[in-house]
Enzyme design. Structure first.
Site, PDB file in Angstrom:
ATOM      1  N   ASP A  46       0.831  -1.199   0.000  1.00 38.33           N
ATOM      2  CA  ASP A  46       0.000   0.000   0.000  1.00 38.33           C
ATOM      3  C   ASP A  46       0.871   1.257   0.000  1.00 38.33           C
ATOM      4  OD1 ASP A  46      -2.572   1.514   0.472  1.00 38.33           O
ATOM      5  OD2 ASP A  46      -1.547   1.974   2.347  1.00 38.33           O
ATOM      6  N   GLU A 118      -1.976  -5.151  -3.823  1.00 39.12           N
ATOM      7  CA  GLU A 118      -1.006  -4.466  -2.967  1.00 39.12           C
ATOM      8  C   GLU A 118       0.044  -5.442  -2.446  1.00 39.12           C
ATOM      9  OE1 GLU A 118      -3.717  -0.801  -1.234  1.00 39.12           O
ATOM     10  OE2 GLU A 118      -3.592  -2.656  -0.071  1.00 39.12           O
TER      11      GLU A 118
END
Length: 211
Positions: A46, A118
């Site tokens: 992320d 992610e």
């Protein structure tokens, strides 16, 4: 679809196949089999995604203001966008899910698929370095960034009209629905716009908000 097909699709061949597997290991599977899930990879991915997308926007769209760059990034670094990336590369075929999650259609859940993107980014970073992670991110998001950058600075018609009319001072602009035509599921609105009580124009729209 096998691992070779996946690697061909994402444009990167992993040296460490175990970290690739971990990127697709959901917490439900990890709990059942007592292995590590992709949560920590997702956490790092992320941050990598946000940094590299910010870098790309900064370098390629110098005319955008800080607030506009933030809006572009928020629009492309989101669950919906990452879900599309996961679908493009058929990530659902490679997810390791626990029995209950598999039964509840976990392979189709946008949140799970977005998280796997992610996690994969972090796995690529560990296996091949930041350049490989960046290549994957930009290849998959550059079109969305381009589209968002064009839309972010556009003003709606009401804002343009208001700014034009207020060039010489404040005025009172009002919109009034004169008539509604058609059934509930397909209505057309006849709307009048006035400035300081003087009628300026009249138009038809399918949505009152865009009138």
């Amino acid at each position: 679809m096998n691992i070779e097909n996946l690697e061909q699709s994402i444009g990167y061949i992993f040296k460490d196949k175990e970290i690739l597997k971990r990127a697709f290991t959901h917490t439900s599977y990890a709990y059942e089999h007592q292995v590590e899930s992709n949560e920590k990879l997702e956490f790092l991915g992320d941050s990598i995604l946000e940094f590299l997308s910010s870098k790309y926007i900064y370098q390629n769209y110098p005319k955008l203001k800080e607030g506009e760059m933030t809006k572009v990034r928020a629009e492309v670094v989101c669950e919906d966008s990452l879900y599309e990336v996961a679908q493009k590369h058929h990530f659902s075929d490679f997810l390791y899910l626990g029995k209950s999650e598999a039964v509840s259609h976990g392979r189709a859940k946008p949140a799970i698929l977005a998280d796997s993107v992610e996690a994969l980014i972090a796995a690529m970073y560990f296996d091949g370095g930041l350049d490989e992670a960046e290549k994957f991110i930009i290849t998959n998001l550059e079109e969305s960034i381009e589209k968002s950058s064009k839309n972010v600075g556009m003003k709606d018609h009401k804002t343009v009209l208001q700014e034009k009319l207020q060039e010489n001072g404040n005025v009172r602009i009002s919109y009034e629905v004169l008539q509604t035509i058609g059934p509930d599921h397909n209505k057309t609105f006849i709307v009048e716009v006035s400035c300081d009580g003087k009628k300026l124009a009249e138009g038809k729209r399918k949505n009152k908000k865009t009138s």
